[in-house]
Every structure is written in C-alpha cells, then in structure tokens.
Motif scaffolding. Structure first.
Motif, short mmCIF file in Angstrom:
data_model
loop_
_atom_site.label_atom_id
_atom_site.label_comp_id
_atom_site.label_asym_id
_atom_site.label_seq_id
_atom_site.Cartn_x
_atom_site.Cartn_y
_atom_site.Cartn_z
N GLU A 1 0.81 -1.21 0.00
CA GLU A 1 0.00 0.00 0.00
C GLU A 1 0.85 1.27 0.00
OE1 GLU A 1 -4.00 -0.96 2.43
OE2 GLU A 1 -2.17 -1.39 3.56
N LEU A 2 2.15 1.13 0.01
CA LEU A 2 3.02 2.29 0.02
C LEU A 2 3.04 2.99 -1.34
CD1 LEU A 2 6.15 0.95 1.96
CD2 LEU A 2 4.31 2.40 2.84
N HIS A 3 3.33 4.28 -1.32
CA HIS A 3 3.64 5.00 -2.55
C HIS A 3 4.98 4.47 -3.05
CE1 HIS A 3 4.92 8.32 -5.13
NE2 HIS A 3 3.66 8.73 -5.15
N PRO A 4 5.20 4.41 -4.38
CA PRO A 4 6.48 3.90 -4.87
C PRO A 4 7.70 4.61 -4.27
CG PRO A 4 4.92 4.02 -6.66
CD PRO A 4 4.24 4.61 -5.47
N LEU A 5 7.59 5.91 -4.05
CA LEU A 5 8.71 6.64 -3.46
C LEU A 5 8.98 6.17 -2.04
CD1 LEU A 5 10.84 8.83 -3.49
CD2 LEU A 5 9.08 10.50 -2.95
N GLU A 6 7.92 5.88 -1.27
CA GLU A 6 8.09 5.38 0.09
C GLU A 6 8.74 4.00 0.08
OE1 GLU A 6 4.35 7.37 2.46
OE2 GLU A 6 3.93 5.73 1.08
N LEU A 7 8.28 3.14 -0.82
CA LEU A 7 8.88 1.81 -0.90
C LEU A 7 10.35 1.91 -1.26
CD1 LEU A 7 8.45 -1.29 -0.86
CD2 LEU A 7 8.03 -1.16 -3.31
N ALA A 8 10.69 2.74 -2.25
CA ALA A 8 12.08 2.90 -2.64
C ALA A 8 12.92 3.40 -1.47
CB ALA A 8 12.19 3.87 -3.82
N ALA A 9 12.37 4.32 -0.67
CA ALA A 9 13.12 4.89 0.46
C ALA A 9 13.40 3.83 1.52
CB ALA A 9 12.33 6.05 1.06
N VAL A 10 12.41 3.00 1.86
CA VAL A 10 12.61 1.97 2.88
C VAL A 10 13.61 0.93 2.38
CG1 VAL A 10 11.51 0.13 4.21
CG2 VAL A 10 10.35 2.33 3.92
N VAL A 11 13.45 0.48 1.14
CA VAL A 11 14.36 -0.53 0.59
C VAL A 11 15.78 0.01 0.56
CG1 VAL A 11 14.97 -1.80 -1.51
CG2 VAL A 11 12.59 -1.72 -0.75
N GLU A 12 15.97 1.24 0.10
CA GLU A 12 17.32 1.80 0.03
C GLU A 12 17.93 1.97 1.41
OE1 GLU A 12 19.48 4.85 -2.83
OE2 GLU A 12 18.00 5.84 -1.56
N ALA A 13 17.13 2.36 2.41
CA ALA A 13 17.64 2.50 3.76
C ALA A 13 18.12 1.16 4.30
CB ALA A 13 16.57 3.09 4.68
#
Length: 620
Positions: A585-597
């Motif tokens: 349910e995340l926005h793509p930008l949120e998913l990218a941020a969590v994965v990159e972190a």
C-alpha cells in the motif's frame, strides 16, 4: 510542486542532476508514460549510480550529533579530576574499584556475539529523549513481517545507553518502552525473553505493567497476581486496582472484589489520572453474576482475560478491530468459533504476529473425514470461505499426488489472495511445497510453489520452478503466465532471470495480462531502491502514484539515518513510514526509500524480502 514539474523534493535535491529530475518525474511516477531518456540523462548515467538521498553531512566532517559536546554551562577546565590517592585501596597496595550500577537501558538478550544481534551502537547519534520518542512511535498494527522481525531483533539487542537525561527524569525508561513495544506488537516469546533478563525492582511502572500482562497472556495467573499485589503497593492507581480486582475474581473472593469495585468507582471519580473503563466494570459485574458481558469490550489484556473467565463469545467486530498485538490472547479464547478463529489467525500471520507454521494448526479446528479430503479438488468450493480454505489446505497436506497438490495449492493461494492475506498463504504453504519437485508435467502450476519458495528465501528451489515454467512456456499458456509472474521475484532475489531483457520489456508484455499499473510501479521502485537506477524510467505511472507522497520530512530523516548507519533510528523511522499499511500500500517513493535505507544498513536480504512483500501483498 506540480505533478510534472522537474523540481525535486528537498530530500532528493543534493543529487541535483538532470538525470534525477527525469527519474523523479518519470521514474517516481509523477509524470506519465515511459520516457526514452534525454541526452543529459544519458550523460549522467555514465557515472557511478547516485544515491536517491543526500549524504548525512555535506562537508564530510559529520553532523553536530556526531561531535562530542560539553554540557551547557560547564567549562572544560571545571571538570572534576579526583587525585589518584583518593582511589580506594586494599592491603598491600592493591587498588579496589567500585562497579558502577548497570543502566537498565543496556539490558538485552542479543549481544554482539549473537548472529541476530545488532551490536552495542544501535542508538549512536541519538539522545535518550529521541530514542524514547521513536520507540513510542512504533505502530502497534505494523503490517510487515520483515520489519516486525527487524524490530524484534532491535528491541532485544543489548546496547550502550544513549546520552541525555537518565531514567528518573520524568521520561519512561528505555527498558520499559522496549518491553511495552514488544507487548504492543504481540511478540510474546520475545517479550518473555527480555523480561527474563530485566532487573526485578526498578520502580518502573511501565515495565511492571508489561510484566504482569505478559503473565496473563501466557496463562500464569499466580505470578500475574503476585505482581499485581506488588504493583498496588508500589504504584497504586486505577490500573493496578483493576488488576487486583481481576485476581480477586479469579480466586473466587467475591467479597473482596465487590469492595474493590466500590473503591474503584470512587477512585475513578477522584483520580485525575487514568480512569476505569466501563467495559471492565461490566465484565467484573458479569463475573459476579450481575448482568451480561459487553459485546465489544475494549481489547485490553485484562478485559480479554476476563472474557476467558466468562467463556463469553466475542463479537466478530471486536475480532476484526482488535489490535494485532492482542491476536494471540484472543485466539486462546475457547469460546471463539472456528471460522472466526481462522480469520483472526490468518490476519495475525499476514502481519508477522504469528509464524506461518501456526496457521496449519488453526485450519485443523475444522474436522473433515477422509472422503471429503479426497474429493476436495473436484468439489464446488468457495475459497473466500474460511472452512473451504481449511479444507483445501488439509487436502494439500494429506498426501495427494503431486499434480493434485499443485492444483490444490493454486486454489488455496487464490483464496488467501482474495481474502487479502496472500502473505499468510505463502508462509503457510512453505512446509508443503519444499518436498515438491518441479516436474515438467507440473509447469502449468509453477507460480504457486515458486512464489512460496522465493518468499521464504529458498532461492535454489524457487529458481528450479521458474526454469520449469520457462521450459514449458511454448507448450502451455499457463506455464508462460507462471514464468511471467515469477520473473519479478527472481529479479528481486538478485538473479539474472531469463525471459525478458529488462523491466520495460517485461512491463510491455505483462500489460496485456491485466496486471495493474500500481503493482508494476512498486516493482520498479523496489528495483530502484536495490540499486537499479534505470528501473523507474521504464514504467508508466498508476493513478495513485501521480501525486507526491505525504510525509517527505519523514523520508528525508529515514534516508539520513540510513546513510549515516544509525541503525536503530533508521529501523524505527522505517516502521513509522509504513504505519499500519502493508508494503503493497506504500507510494512507490516510500517503498524505494525503505528498501534503500535497509540496503544502506547492510540489510540487503531483508530489503529484498520487504520488496517481495510489496508484490505478494498485492496478489502478484
């Protein structure tokens, strides 16, 4: 910022190239369809991949938090220095040192020597008040098994206490907050492990409350009531009065309980702090034989323990609205109907509150005879019904032939996906599919075993099913579809999956199958977070991705913590970004941020697992 502006959010600007502007507008799905890439973008791509977020310090000298500070108002020259002759001595000139008291904040189960431990510096760069605020922000209904597992490890890790105001300064203790968060998350086994090494007499009311509630959940009423009596003496107040009344009712001391209830009502009118909830009073009266239990009492540990004493059947709304952390206690109610028990168990496994292996036990509450199990494959079943999912799963376990088992698995996973618990189905199926061999005749149903094995981390077996589907793709359309569905999992697992040259090729081929654009966008964002910077420009945005995500400061803080390797802060901020939403349910930008972190924290395996969660929870 308009949907198609090349202005990029503040936390993305330090990269500051035309390539990133293009990636944000097109790749982060704010601008519309596929973009072929400008000359400026191509020139930037020639260099090394650039991080999505800024480095923690622009000067390379570290942040202010990294530098040692002298307390305000204290001069360096004024720091006391005890003469060496003042040191305590024993006979014969032997020095005797006095051990400083152990800070309870450092207590933990996992040390640096444990594979699951995160080391002693997890709170580096933070003060105690900041850690307390971040811990308090952990969402109780966190819906990610991957993040729940990481938080469990973090909360159990023995680490150096952060600086700042010590315990006793009016803030909750960090040990109490860690225990409370494990309790709120419903991780009872981890909570018990932490409490076993926690000191007994700390004077910490939050820790003492959590200790009592943990004993209630595990059924140790004797110890819970001993702690309750001690808590009344040490802390007093409405909460402890309720705990004492419960113990009096459990012991059959009705006279004491009646007196306690009278005092509680009076205390409720005069106490400016916590108030007695009316549900507790109704439950206590019902146990005394006055009236009936409320249909939907507040799902506190004490109220659920009283429901168990009453053997009252909880309302289905209570089960669906109760915090995930109370799932295990609710599942222990003997009065719970079988269908409600299965629904609650699936919800708990989906979020990672319970392990997938427990789901088979809850499916067994339905009793099917041998002919019913043998006829499950040909029966007219509705996989949306809990009893029919239980039948499919039991038939799957009952020793059917491999072709029957993969078909049963396909129908079972279809049902869990329709019910919104696809992750629960994949976790429950893992023990069943590990023994299946990817024979050519089974290629049409390869997606079920393949997804379960990819998600459980059994890469070699999962790739065998992916290759099995590919070898039969020209022969059977179902095998071609299975290969198409498994390709994203293979890519997220880090393998050079065959079949499509790149994401754009796969997305174009998949569009005809009706796969929604939001799922494709999340797949691209996950690849971006894993380091494939060209992924975002290869897909078209979905409607929900056209607007920028809310909470950009939170994403900026997450990125800074990840790049600075401040592990504790980064994991807590990642959980705050997720909230009570699933990864899908995340926005793509949120998913990218969590994965990159997670990648920045050297948690690459968990980053890939979280990315797979996003796809699986959307039913891919």
């Amino acid at each position: 910022m308009s949907a198609c502006s090349t202005d990029i959010p503040r936390f993305l600007r330090p990269i500051g190239s035309a390539h990133l502007a293009t990636a944000f507008c097109v790749g982060l799905l704010l601008c519309g369809p596929v973009l072929g890439g400008s000359a400026a973008a191509q020139s930037d791509q020639a260099g090394a991949p650039r991080s999505l977020f800024p480095p923690p310090g622009a000067t390379g000298e570290g942040t202010l938090q990294d530098r040692p500070r002298v307390p305000d108002g204290m001069q360096v020259d004024a720091l006391p220095a005890a003469p060496i002759d003042d040191a305590p001595r024993a006979r014969d000139g032997i020095f005797v040192d006095v051990l400083a008291p152990i800070d309870p904040a450092t207590v933990g189960v996992l040390t640096e020597r444990d594979p699951d431990g995160f080391g002693g510096d997890v709170w580096a760069g933070l003060e105690r008040r900041q850690v307390a605020a971040l811990l308090s922000g952990i969402p109780a209904d966190l819906a990610s098994p991957t993040l729940r597992s990481l938080l469990r490890r973090l909360l159990l890790t023995s680490a150096k206490a952060p600086g700042g105001a010590p315990a006793g300064s009016g803030m909750p203790s960090l040990l109490g907050l860690r225990a409370d968060r494990l309790f709120a998350l419903g991780d009872t086994p981890a909570l018990i492990r932490l409490l076993e090494v926690a000191p007994e007499a700390t004077g910490d009311e939050l820790l003492d409350r959590t200790r009592l509630q943990a004993r209630l959940i595990t059924g140790d009423e004797r110890e819970a009531c001993r702690l309750g009596q001690q808590g009344v003496a040490d802390h007093g107040g409405v909460w402890w009065s309720k705990a004492l009344i419960f113990c009096q009712l459990a012991a059959g001391d009705e006279r004491a309980a009646l007196l306690g209830l009278d005092l509680l009502r009076e205390q409720d009118r005069t106490d400016a702090g916590e108030q007695a909830d009316p549900d507790f009073l109704e439950l206590a009266n019902a146990l005394l034989g006055f009236g009936r239990a409320p249909d939907k009492p507040a799902p506190t540990a004490l109220n659920i323990a009283m429901l168990a004493k009453l053997q009252a059947r909880p309302d289905v709304v209570l089960l669906s609205d109760a915090p995930l952390g109370r799932s295990e206690q609710l599942l222990g109610l003997q009065s719970l109907p079988a269908a409600d028990r299965v629904l609650l168990a699936e919800r708990a496994v989906q979020a990672g509150v319970l392990p997938g292996g427990r789901l088979a036990d809850f499916y067994d509450v339905f009793d099917f005879d041998a002919p019913t199990l043998r006829g499950a494959l040909g029966a007219d079943l509705d996989p949306a019904e809990p009893s029919d999912r239980a039948l499919l799963f039991q038939a799957l376990e009952s020793g059917a032939s491999p072709p029957e088992r993969v078909e049963l698995l396909s129908r079972y996973l279809s049902g869990t996906s329709l019910q919104g618990v696809a992750l629960a189905g994949l976790q429950a199926a893992e023990p069943v599919v590990v023994d299946l061999q990817p024979e050519p005749a089974l290629a049409r149903w390869a997606s079920g075993p393949g997804r379960a094995l990819f998600y459980s981390g059994r890469l070699e077996q999962a790739l065998a099913w992916f290759e099995n589907a590919g070898s039969a793709a020209a022969q059977w359309p179902e095998a071609a579809e299975a290969r198409r569905l498994l390709w994203p999992y293979a890519r997220l697992a880090g393998t050079p999956a065959a079949g499509w040259t790149d994401l754009q090729d796969w997305a174009s081929d998949t569009a005809a199958t009706g796969l929604d654009s939001e799922t494709v966008a999340l797949f691209a964002a996950a690849l971006y977070g894993l380091g494939e910077r060209e992924a975002l420009a290869a897909v078209s945005p979905g409607p929900a991705s056209a607007a920028a995500p809310t909470g950009e400061p939170q994403l900026e803080a997450l990125a800074t913590a990840g790049q600075a390797s401040r592990l504790g802060e980064a994991l807590l901020r990642a959980s705050a970004v997720l909230g009570d939403r699933s990864a899908g349910e995340l926005h793509p930008l949120e998913l990218a941020a969590v994965v990159e972190a997670l990648v920045s924290l050297d948690l690459g395996v968990e980053a890939r697992q979280f990315a797979m969660e996003a796809l699986a929870s959307r039913g891919l």
